[in-house]
Structure formats: structure tokens, C-alpha cells
Design a protein around this motif. Structure first.
Motif, PDB file in Angstrom:
ATOM      1  N   LEU A  64       0.829  -1.199   0.000  1.00  0.00           N
ATOM      2  CA  LEU A  64       0.000   0.000   0.000  1.00  0.00           C
ATOM      3  C   LEU A  64       0.866   1.251   0.000  1.00  0.00           C
ATOM      4  O   LEU A  64       1.853   1.355   0.732  1.00  0.00           O
ATOM      5  N   LYS A  65       0.480   2.222  -0.825  1.00  0.00           N
ATOM      6  CA  LYS A  65       1.204   3.493  -0.935  1.00  0.00           C
ATOM      7  C   LYS A  65       0.215   4.636  -0.687  1.00  0.00           C
ATOM      8  O   LYS A  65      -0.706   4.814  -1.486  1.00  0.00           O
ATOM      9  N   PRO A  66       0.389   5.409   0.399  1.00  0.00           N
ATOM     10  CA  PRO A  66       1.386   5.273   1.476  1.00  0.00           C
ATOM     11  C   PRO A  66       0.977   4.183   2.450  1.00  0.00           C
ATOM     12  O   PRO A  66      -0.176   3.755   2.470  1.00  0.00           O
ATOM     13  N   SER A  67       1.921   3.761   3.264  1.00  0.00           N
ATOM     14  CA  SER A  67       1.623   2.719   4.241  1.00  0.00           C
ATOM     15  C   SER A  67       0.771   3.293   5.366  1.00  0.00           C
ATOM     16  O   SER A  67       1.047   4.379   5.881  1.00  0.00           O
ATOM     17  N   PRO A  68      -0.298   2.593   5.769  1.00  0.00           N
ATOM     18  CA  PRO A  68      -1.104   3.075   6.906  1.00  0.00           C
ATOM     19  C   PRO A  68      -0.441   2.852   8.255  1.00  0.00           C
ATOM     20  O   PRO A  68      -0.972   3.300   9.270  1.00  0.00           O
ATOM     21  N   LEU A  69       0.705   2.184   8.281  1.00  0.00           N
ATOM     22  CA  LEU A  69       1.395   1.927   9.540  1.00  0.00           C
ATOM     23  C   LEU A  69       2.077   3.199  10.048  1.00  0.00           C
ATOM     24  O   LEU A  69       2.644   3.969   9.262  1.00  0.00           O
ATOM     25  N   ALA A  70       2.056   3.402  11.344  1.00  0.00           N
ATOM     26  CA  ALA A  70       2.665   4.590  11.936  1.00  0.00           C
ATOM     27  C   ALA A  70       4.176   4.550  11.783  1.00  0.00           C
ATOM     28  O   ALA A  70       4.804   3.495  11.937  1.00  0.00           O
ATOM     29  N   LYS A  71       4.748   5.715  11.454  1.00  0.00           N
ATOM     30  CA  LYS A  71       6.207   5.885  11.344  1.00  0.00           C
ATOM     31  C   LYS A  71       6.846   4.848  10.422  1.00  0.00           C
ATOM     32  O   LYS A  71       7.926   4.321  10.692  1.00  0.00           O
ATOM     33  N   THR A  72       6.157   4.529   9.320  1.00  0.00           N
ATOM     34  CA  THR A  72       6.650   3.510   8.394  1.00  0.00           C
ATOM     35  C   THR A  72       6.495   4.001   6.964  1.00  0.00           C
ATOM     36  O   THR A  72       5.377   4.276   6.515  1.00  0.00           O
ATOM     37  N   LEU A  73       7.605   4.124   6.249  1.00  0.00           N
ATOM     38  CA  LEU A  73       7.571   4.472   4.835  1.00  0.00           C
ATOM     39  C   LEU A  73       7.287   3.215   4.031  1.00  0.00           C
ATOM     40  O   LEU A  73       7.909   2.164   4.270  1.00  0.00           O
ATOM     41  N   TYR A  74       6.374   3.309   3.069  1.00  0.00           N
ATOM     42  CA  TYR A  74       5.973   2.106   2.333  1.00  0.00           C
ATOM     43  C   TYR A  74       7.151   1.459   1.614  1.00  0.00           C
ATOM     44  O   TYR A  74       7.180   0.235   1.436  1.00  0.00           O
ATOM     45  N   LEU A  75       8.137   2.241   1.210  1.00  0.00           N
ATOM     46  CA  LEU A  75       9.293   1.667   0.514  1.00  0.00           C
ATOM     47  C   LEU A  75      10.092   0.727   1.412  1.00  0.00           C
ATOM     48  O   LEU A  75      10.697  -0.230   0.928  1.00  0.00           O
ATOM     49  N   THR A  76      10.083   0.976   2.715  1.00  0.00           N
ATOM     50  CA  THR A  76      10.841   0.114   3.626  1.00  0.00           C
ATOM     51  C   THR A  76      10.163  -1.242   3.828  1.00  0.00           C
ATOM     52  O   THR A  76      10.784  -2.173   4.355  1.00  0.00           O
ATOM     53  N   LEU A  77       8.903  -1.358   3.424  1.00  0.00           N
ATOM     54  CA  LEU A  77       8.183  -2.623   3.572  1.00  0.00           C
ATOM     55  C   LEU A  77       8.331  -3.523   2.349  1.00  0.00           C
ATOM     56  O   LEU A  77       7.942  -4.692   2.396  1.00  0.00           O
ATOM     57  N   LEU A  78       8.870  -2.991   1.265  1.00  0.00           N
ATOM     58  CA  LEU A  78       8.974  -3.785   0.045  1.00  0.00           C
ATOM     59  C   LEU A  78       9.872  -5.019   0.209  1.00  0.00           C
ATOM     60  O   LEU A  78       9.547  -6.092  -0.316  1.00  0.00           O
TER      61      LEU A  78
END
Length: 627
Positions: free
Chosen positions: A129-143
Motif C-alpha cells: 500500500l502506498k502510502p503505508s497506513p502503519l505509523a512511522k513507516t515508509l511504504y518503501l521500507t516494507l517492500l
């Protein structure tokens, strides 16, 4: 004596059919629940706790203990290999939920593998998901997490297919069972899984990113559909969640997409700047180093429709500050079309997740950060929870570093930005910008000719004889020993200093700030290009920066603050200033909890900097500019 053959799963070890079905559904759901807890709770909780100084100090002491007791551990390839760790962890999780209480029933294991693969689909889609709904989390770091959970999932699905084929052979029903429509859906899904994995390999992805993306995106939709019709009993809940995530992503993208007509300015043979009004974007950036996703708008209506279905967009960081009226993008010349006055679709802005910068008003203990009410009203004022920030960027990733450098300088944070480039003509970018608050910029030129391959921009990481946790005096001795043995022709320094090694940049950092502007010309005497005029505070060197104890020592230093600031009174207490001690010893954790290392650019640069920061026990933030 226990017969070990009783532990080996077999198709002959049948369990009750109803018990088998209940266990398959239950442990597949447990695997889904585990992944949900991990993504929605464990990751945000880890991000939150890692920012707490007390937690940081505890982990820093643990790292120090490991470093001093087992100094060779961090040199092992597996120690820093996140990919292997992620793949091993999630493969282990799938294995546990597959084998727990399996009654040595291989048919039950086979069915569990398929069901668990289906149950994990919503989680791996959520991670995109872009942007990530997680707090303090950039979606690119989840890839990376998305990629390696997916590969563990594909391995489970492949074993599910292989075991079922073996079972059909054992039962003598291959022709009758394999060609049933429901099973053909499963075969098609397995084939698409293999296509997804093969197309996502680095060599395929980078050679033809468009092909990779089209195959990846379309295959994902088809896999969800095929698995829905293949699964028995039906896995409708997992299908609904997967489809809902994909539809939400489409709606978000359409709502935040606008059309812009940018101007295009060629900076150098390798870099081009694209500009358009910031009001043309759906939402204004809040933080520095935000990014957008952009794609050229085709004149063909059918191509435009196709691009909306399969959204192949390119992320680019905004070189401009959040308060500037013009959005500026720095783009490396390559396959991305750069056509003046053409129309482009722009999606975003996506704000970065830089955990030491926010717009929230916070009290600060740092006397160097601004306290004037008038300055606090400036759009460049941010709440910065850091004393020192060390930034490494490569190539076009300077678009990430310069806004960050400006904001940190304005807010009174000690900062160094090291920019690694292949072509000295890329420095013309600095002539096209307003050079405000860029103190601390250092440039390393690693080549004399353009090279479109950003992977050549690297930094050297030396695991020196002096431990990062040793005293500054021993580190300095080791540094001087290396300076004396270095090649005197390894650096050309345009700041009028007499040091001959790239490792002496910390010594030249505090040169006279009233120097005259410098003029940089081609090292080969090439007059074809204009000479580049640089501000006096920009240091230019040839070669590559070496991550060693000199950078760590800079991170350990504390600023000298006036007695007035220390006492909070309008009069000094006698001395003009007080310098906090450099010999930290037991106070390392306290000091380093307010120091950050940042890296942006090619994968090699970010990975090397991350490894060095982790080994030194420093906070780290990284963003890879790679496909």
C-alpha cells in the motif's frame, strides 16, 4: 526404542477427514493472524520503541558487548544479509504452522501448504500500500518484507503442487484429477507465481522494468482469481480482503493523481531538472525530501486507459523545499521520457518517514536549535530530535539530501552531507539552485566521465583495527597511521587545504567560513563545458569517501555552547564558552542516541552505510534509489 519412521510423514498416515479439514483451516488462519499481528503490531511497536532513548541505550550496550566479545561475527556475510534473515524467518513460520499437530499425515501437510499460501496473500498485498497506513513507516521500507514473504509463500505453493502430483501418481489418478477444472486453476496460479518470482529477479527487473511491472501487477490479479476458484473449501474471506486492498489502492491513486505540464532543463550530460507549480499537485508536501510518482500522459486514449489499469509510475524526490512555489525533480537521463511541455500524470505527495523530523512543536534540549518566536514561524522550522546528522547520497539522490540539509542547517543541527557523483559536471546543479543553508556539503567525484550506471557510485567501508567503541584517542592514532600511508594523489581538494587523503575531511570541515567562492574546472582541461562556480563552503574531492573512525569520531563530538545558553541567563559566567568533553567513555549511549546516519541512492551505497551504522551502534535511515 522409538521407531523414527513413525515421525516421517506419509500419505498412508491418514487422519479423520473432518479433523484434517478443521486443522487445515485452523492453522492457515493462525498463520494469517500471525502475519497480521506481525505487520500491524510488531513492526509499528518496534519503530516506536527504537526511537525511545532508553531502549536505544540498552541495545547499544548489547551491540557493544557483542562487538567486543565476538568481533568477527559482524564480518560474516549472513550478519548483514537481511534478505536471508527475512526468507529464513518466514519460511520457518510457514513450516511451523504446516507441521504442528500434523499426525505425520502428508496429505494434510500438502493441503495446509496450499491453504497457508492463500491465507498470506492479503498480508503481502497490504505491504504494498502506498502510502503505508502503519505509523512511522515508509511504504518503501516494507517492500523487502513483501518480497521475501512472497517468496516463502511461493515455495509453500510449489511444495503443495509437487506433493499433490506425487499423491495423484500414488493413487493412479493423475489424468483424472490433474485435469479437473478446479485443479487447472491451481496449476495456472502456480505458473503465475513462478512468473512473478522470475520476473522480479534483479537481472530481469533492471533490464526491463516495464515488462516486470506489467507481469507482476496483472499476474497478481489473476492469481487471486484463480486461487479463489481452486481452493476447497472456498477461501472467500481471504479473496475479499485481497481484492479490497487492491481496489482501495486504485481509488487512492485516482483521487490523488493530477496532470501537470512541466518545464525541462538539462543540467549535465547525466542529469535533467523538471519543474512545475506546486499547486498542480493534489496535496502539498509537509516534510522535506517528500516524493511523488509520475508517468507521461499518452496522447492515445487506449494507452491512457491501460496505464490507469496497470499504473506504471516512477518515484522521484522533490528537490524543492516544502514552502517553495515550484516543485523541482532531479532525473537521471535514461529511459524516462523528458519532453518539454508534454503532459504528465503526478500522484502524491508522499511524505517521507524521517523519524527525527516532524512538524509537531516539541521542547528541545539542544541550545543550538532555534528558540526565537519569529524564526519558529518560518516554514523551514521543524521539530528536530537530533544533535548531529551524517548524510551520504549518490548521484540523483542529492534531491533527497539537499532539502534535508537545508532544514537541518536552519534548525541549528550539526550536519554533513557527502554527495558521491561520477561526473564532475553534475555539480552544475548547485548553480541552478538558491544556495541557502547548504553549509556542510561535501562532494566526492569518483569518475571523470558520465556513467548511467548508478551502481558504480559506492563508498568504501573499512573494518579498522580500532573498534568503533574504543576511545577517541586510539581511533585517532589509527586514522593518522592510515593518512601517512595513503596515496598523495588520491584527492584533489578545492578548499585550499594541504591534506592529501580523503580520510581527512573532518579536519578540513571547520575551515574559514569567509573563504571566497571556488571555481571548479575539468580535471582534464576540457574547455567544452562552462566552469562551475561553487560557494566557499562546498568542499570537492576526487575519489570515494571511506567509512572509518573519522566519521564515527565526528558523530561522538558535542558542540561548544556559550555560557549564556548553558545558564539561560543574559550574562556570561566568566568564560566565553564551555566545550562539552569529547572523551565520552560511559556516555556513548547518551550522545549517540541523538545522532543519525542517513543514506540515499544506489543499493550498494545504502547497504554499506547501513552496515557501518549498525556496527557502530548508530541510528540509521535509508532510502534506496533503485528499481
Amino acid at each position: 526404542m522409538v521407531n523414527i519412521t513413525n515421525w516421517i510423514p506419509s500419505f498412508d498416515n491418514n487422519t479423520d477427514r473432518q479433523v484434517r479439514r478443521e486443522r487445515i483451516s485452523k492453522y492457515a488462519f493462525y498463520s494469517f493472524l500471525f502475519s497480521v499481528v506481525w505487520v500491524l503490531i510488531v513492526i509499528p511497536l518496534h519503530n516506536y520503541l527504537s526511537l525511545q532513548r532508553g531502549v536505544f541505550e540498552i541495545f547499544h550496550k548489547v551491540r557493544r558487548y557483542i562487538k567486543l566479545r565476538w568481533s568477527r561475527v559482524h564480518r560474516l556475510p549472513l550478519y548483514h544479509n537481511r534478505s536471508i534473515r527475512l526468507f529464513s524467518f518466514w519460511t520457518l513460520i510457514i513450516t511451523v504452522f504446516t507441521l504442528y499437530r500434523d499426525s505425520s499425515d502428508l496429505l494434510q501437510i500438502t493441503k495446509r501448504l496450499g491453504r497457508i499460501a492463500t491465507a498470506l496473500l492479503p498480508t503481502i498485498l497490504f505491504l504494498t500500500l502506498k502510502p503505508s497506513p502503519l505509523a512511522k513507516t515508509l511504504y518503501l521500507t516494507l517492500l523487502p518484507l513483501h518480497k521475501w514473504i512472497s517468496r516463502s509463500l511461493v515455495l509453500a505453493a510449489l511444495l503443495h503442487s509437487i506433493f499433490y502430483i506425487v499423491y495423484f501418481f500414488k493413487q493412479g489418478t493423475v489424468r483424472r484429477k490433474l485435469f479437473k477444472l478446479a485443479n487447472l486453476y491451481g496449476v495456472a496460479a502456480m505458473g503465475l507465481f513462478i512468473i512473478i518470482v522470475l520476473s522480479s529477479l534483479k537481472m530481469v527487473r533492471r533490464s526491463n522494468y516495464r515488462l516486470f511491472y506489467y507481469l507482476h501487477y496483472s499476474s497478481t490479479w489473476l492469481v487471486i482469481i484463480f486461487i479463489h476458484f481452486h481452493a476447497r473449501p472456498k477461501a472467500s474471506g481471504y479473496t475479499v480482503l485481497s481484492v479490497a486492498i487492491l481496489i482501495y489502492q486504485i481509488c487512492y491513486r485516482l483521487y490523488h493523481t493530477t496532470t501537470v505540464t512541466p518545464t525541462v532543463t538539462r543540467i549535465s550530460p547525466t542529469l535533467t531538472m523538471m519543474e512545475f507549480p506546486i499547486v498542480d499537485i493534489s496535496r502539498k508536501p509537509i516534510l522535506p525530501s517528500s516524493h511523488i510518482r509520475i508517468v507521461m500522459k499518452s496522447k492515445n486514449i487506449w494507452k491512457r486507459f491501460f496505464n490507469q489499469i496497470i499504473p506504471l509510475t516512477h518515484p522521484f524526490t522533490l528537490l524543492s523545499l516544502p514552502d517553495e512555489p515550484t516543485a523541482k525533480l532531479l532525473i537521471r537521463n535514461g529511459n524516462f521520457p523528458l519532453i518539454p511541455n508534454a503532459e504528465y500524470y503526478v500522484t502524491g505527495v508522499y511524505d517521507p518517514v524521517i523519524n527525527f523530523i516532524s512538524k509537531q512543536v516539541k521542547s528541545t534540549e539542544n541550545p543550538f536549535q532555534i528558540s526565537s518566536q519569529q524564526l519558529r514561524l518560518s516554514p523551514l522550522h521543524f521539530a528536530v530530535d537530533a544533535r548531529r546528522v551524517l548524510i551520504f547520497v549518490g548521484g540523483s539522490a542529492i534531491s533527497f539530501g539537499l532539502p534535508l540539509l537545508s532544514v537541518l542547517n536552519f534548525n541549528g543541527v550539526m550536519v554533513r552531507l557527502i554527495w558521491c557523483v561520477r561526473d564532475y559536471k553534475d555539480l552544475k546543479l548547485l548553480n541552478n539552485l538558491k544556495m541557502n543553508y547548504y553549509q556542510g556539503l561535501e562532494v566526492y567525484i569518483s569518475g571523470q566521465s558520465p556513467d548511467p550506471n548508478d551502481e558504480n557510485i559506492k563508498i568504501d567501508y573499512y573494518d579498522s583495527a580500532a573498534s568503533p567503541y574504543s576511545s577517541p584517542s586510539s581511533s585517532t592514532t589509527h586514522l593518522l597511521r592510515n593518512i601517512n600511508n595513503c596515496d598523495p594523489n588520491d584527492e584533489i581538494d578545492f578548499t585550499s587545504t594541504n591534506f592529501n587523503s580523503p580520510m581527512t575531511e573532518s579536519a578540513t570541515y571547520t575551515n574559514d567560513i569567509f573563504r571566497k567562492p571556488q571555481v571548479l574546472t575539468s580535471p582534464q582541461g576540457d574547455d567544452e563545458y562552462d566552469r562551475i562556480k561553487l560557494p566557499s563552503f562546498v568542499k570537492v574531492s576526487y575519489g570515494r569517501p571511506k567509512l572509518n573512525d573519522s566519521y564515527y569520531n565526528w558523530c561522538l563530538q558535542r558542540e561548544c555552547v556559550s555560557s549564556e545558553n548553558l545558564t539561560g541567563m543574559g550574562e556570561t559566567t566568566g568564560d566565553d564558552e564551555q566545550c562539552l568533553e569529547h572523551s565520552l567513555s560511559d556516555r556513548d549511549e547518551e550522545i549517540l542516541s541523538t545522532v543519525w546516519v542517513v543514506a540515499a541512492g544506489p543499493m550498494g551505497l545504502v547497504k554499506t552505510t547501513r552496515n557501518w551504522a549498525n556496527d557502530c551502534g548508530l541510528r540509521f535511515h535509508g532510502e534506496e534509489f533503485t528499481l
